[in-house]
Design an enzyme around this catalytic site. Sequence first.
Site, PDB file in Angstrom:
ATOM      1  N   GLU A 235       0.875  -1.163   0.000  1.00  0.00           N
ATOM      2  CA  GLU A 235       0.000   0.000   0.000  1.00  0.00           C
ATOM      3  C   GLU A 235       0.918   1.221   0.000  1.00  0.00           C
ATOM      4  OE1 GLU A 235      -2.822   0.267   3.229  1.00  0.00           O
ATOM      5  OE2 GLU A 235      -3.516   2.218   2.509  1.00  0.00           O
TER       6      GLU A 235
ATOM      7  N   ARG B 127       4.939 -13.002   9.688  1.00  0.00           N
ATOM      8  CA  ARG B 127       5.588 -11.728   9.400  1.00  0.00           C
ATOM      9  C   ARG B 127       6.901 -11.637  10.152  1.00  0.00           C
ATOM     10  NH1 ARG B 127       3.608  -6.527   9.747  1.00  0.00           N
ATOM     11  NH2 ARG B 127       1.816  -7.272   8.650  1.00  0.00           N
TER      12      ARG B 127
ATOM     13  N   LYS C 275       3.898   0.755   9.754  1.00  0.00           N
ATOM     14  CA  LYS C 275       4.089   2.004   9.029  1.00  0.00           C
ATOM     15  C   LYS C 275       3.505   3.188   9.786  1.00  0.00           C
ATOM     16  CE  LYS C 275       2.854   0.144   5.014  1.00  0.00           C
ATOM     17  NZ  LYS C 275       2.482  -0.039   3.611  1.00  0.00           N
TER      18      LYS C 275
HETATM   19  P1  ATP Z   1       2.360  -2.250   8.035  1.00  0.00           P
HETATM   20  O1  ATP Z   1       1.632  -3.000   9.090  1.00  0.00           O
HETATM   21  O2  ATP Z   1       3.783  -2.002   8.324  1.00  0.00           O
HETATM   22  O3  ATP Z   1       1.645  -1.021   7.577  1.00  0.00           O
HETATM   23  P2  ATP Z   1       1.286  -3.622   5.839  1.00  0.00           P
HETATM   24  O4  ATP Z   1       1.168  -5.083   5.824  1.00  0.00           O
HETATM   25  O5  ATP Z   1       0.043  -2.851   6.037  1.00  0.00           O
HETATM   26  O6  ATP Z   1       2.432  -3.231   6.821  1.00  0.00           O
HETATM   27  P3  ATP Z   1       1.584  -3.377   3.048  1.00  0.00           P
HETATM   28  O7  ATP Z   1       2.107  -2.255   2.271  1.00  0.00           O
HETATM   29  O8  ATP Z   1       0.142  -3.694   2.935  1.00  0.00           O
HETATM   30  O9  ATP Z   1       1.965  -3.080   4.545  1.00  0.00           O
HETATM   31  O10 ATP Z   1       2.455  -4.681   2.813  1.00  0.00           O
HETATM   32  C1  ATP Z   1       2.862  -5.144   1.551  1.00  0.00           C
HETATM   33  C2  ATP Z   1       3.275  -6.577   1.689  1.00  0.00           C
HETATM   34  O11 ATP Z   1       4.353  -6.697   2.598  1.00  0.00           O
HETATM   35  C3  ATP Z   1       2.152  -7.434   2.212  1.00  0.00           C
HETATM   36  O12 ATP Z   1       2.076  -8.602   1.438  1.00  0.00           O
HETATM   37  C4  ATP Z   1       2.542  -7.715   3.618  1.00  0.00           C
HETATM   38  O13 ATP Z   1       2.066  -8.942   4.039  1.00  0.00           O
HETATM   39  C5  ATP Z   1       4.068  -7.676   3.564  1.00  0.00           C
HETATM   40  N1  ATP Z   1       4.616  -7.315   4.867  1.00  0.00           N
HETATM   41  C6  ATP Z   1       4.390  -6.189   5.560  1.00  0.00           C
HETATM   42  N2  ATP Z   1       5.026  -6.216   6.752  1.00  0.00           N
HETATM   43  C7  ATP Z   1       5.701  -7.388   6.800  1.00  0.00           C
HETATM   44  C8  ATP Z   1       6.549  -8.023   7.762  1.00  0.00           C
HETATM   45  N3  ATP Z   1       6.836  -7.448   8.917  1.00  0.00           N
HETATM   46  N4  ATP Z   1       7.062  -9.234   7.463  1.00  0.00           N
HETATM   47  C9  ATP Z   1       6.781  -9.814   6.292  1.00  0.00           C
HETATM   48  N5  ATP Z   1       6.000  -9.298   5.357  1.00  0.00           N
HETATM   49  C10 ATP Z   1       5.440  -8.096   5.590  1.00  0.00           C
HETATM   50 MG    MG Z   2      -1.612  -3.357   4.518  1.00  0.00          MG
END
Ligand code: ATP
Ligand code: MG
Length: 560
Positions: free
Chosen positions: A45, A269, A279
């Site tokens: 995102e 994760r 984020k």
């Molecule tokens: P955050 O909680 O940091 O905002 P998010 O999952 O909302 O992270 P996205 O931009 O939606 O952020 O994530 C893009 C991809 O990265 C998704 O497939 C997500 O599962 C993966 N991802 C995000 N954080 C992690 C993590 N800590 N470990 C592994 N994969 C991750």
């Molecule tokens: Mg997300």
Amino acid sequence: MDEIKKKTGADEMADGKSLNFLEEIVEEHLKNGVHKSILTRFPPEPNGYLHIGHAKSICLNFGLAKKYGGMTNLRFDDTNPTKEDVEYVDSIKEDVKWLGFDWANEFYASDYFEQLYQWACELIKKGLAYVDDQSQEEIRLNRGTVNRAGVPSPNRERSPQENLDLFQRMRAGEFPDGSRVLRAKIDMAHPNMLMRDPLMYRIIHAHHHRTGNDWCIYPMYDYAHGQSDSLENITHSICTLEFDVHRPLYDWFIEKLEIFPSKQYEFARLNLTYTVMSKRKLLELVRKGFVSGWDDPRMPTICGLRRRGYTPESIRLFADKVGVAKRDNIIDLSLLEWCVREDLNKRANRYMTVLDPVKLVITNYPDNDVEYFQGALNPGDESAGKRKIPFSKELYIERDDFMEDPPKKYFRLKPGGEVRLKYSYIIKCEEVVKDSDGNIAEIRCTYDPSSKPGAGEWRSVKGTIHWVSVEHAKEVSVNLFDRLFTKPEMDDLEEGKEYIDYLNPDSLKVVTGYAEEALLKDNSAVAVQFERTGYFVKDAKESFEGKTTFNRTVGLKSAW
Ligand code: ATP
Ligand code: MG
């Protein structure tokens, strides 16, 4: 490596031989003809910069496809216009490329808004979606609890015709934000709360960074994500563990729409000690000025790690070592540091820099003489060449390389003791001069001219220390970083405390260092090693005419 494995908690770390569970699944699918080839996607995102957790996901998605001859799409999951921005889109592309990956296609969930809308209309016509006028609060309360079935909305039995009309008017902008939503009609008593008529669309009158003001209804993650996967023919949609409860919904939409059957798979994760990774929190650290920006070298962001001196190779190695786990765990930050040391040790040019200087005078060395010694730039790689190191009567050495009252096994400089100056002579400490406060102002030594490297038989002494010639030394500003937080488990805080309460007040210390001349002429793209100290990288942002700043990537040995 076994040592590191034990210490870092990466108990499921890849040994490079056995398959992880996703590789097993893919091999099975390819063998049984479920898929002819595989297509994965990385779906960030664009609401922030990528962090090391994303790097794990990138390495996994791109790595898996590459290993099995498939491809990977980069898809921006841009369904939330109020939080997203092109600044983030650009940084994400830069970071993925920097990590060493090429995407087959660059897509945006917003490219699919029209198709998603048409499919939503289809579900409405099939009696599988309805417009609900309840407030957000009412919807939440009426959803029930795990032990109590939900209460159906009074709007649940609206006719498809009426729903279609209302939904079209939602799109046309007739209703204010929050006044209506589109919901999937599934089961208000479903044991999985997400299946209790989940939201598909909400009204947001906001400008979108790509679609402008074309839309005032935006799809929810659960409705947009699987459909986007399906539109792209993604075979393996890999996400993190907390989405396992979403999987039935992912499958439900695809089944009801009768579209390409993408499948979702979950892995744990990445969590790191002493690190926050959400984020939202990283954005807050930036906005409130706790760090200098997304690329502050203390941040776990890719751009922060890059500025810190991490290499793509070191991050890929880390992702590899962490492996693919099916249950949540927390990886020790020292594993990440081990990986960058491992990589830089092979590639970094060596220089001597004194970070906490004390003056050393060689009393029997001629006053105005200068001689030049040679040092290999990289002891493991002869082709890297050598640098010339000027030597003169007055030198700086590291304050803690001298001890007045040393313990027994102290092999560095001490009164009456001998050490070798790296690449140069053996010296003997004759006298210590103190200032009026009792601090050591100067160490007086004599040198042994016959100990010159290459001049006769090599005499060895137990200690070797680094040094620079006072007259030739170049001043550099050095940022010494420590971990940003003081607590290992940053998602397990004491009651009433916030993550901000655990910020490490000593996470940045700035010192002036004294470096060999040659350091400032080094143009290599990677970090260098300050011998006996650690790896350091020039900070382009904080360097200009007359001032050069280095960031400490990592110490030579694990400090904790
Ligand atoms: P955050 O909680 O940091 O905002 P998010 O999952 O909302 O992270 P996205 O931009 O939606 O952020 O994530 C893009 C991809 O990265 C998704 O497939 C997500 O599962 C993966 N991802 C995000 N954080 C992690 C993590 N800590 N470990 C592994 N994969 C991750
Ligand atoms: Mg997300």
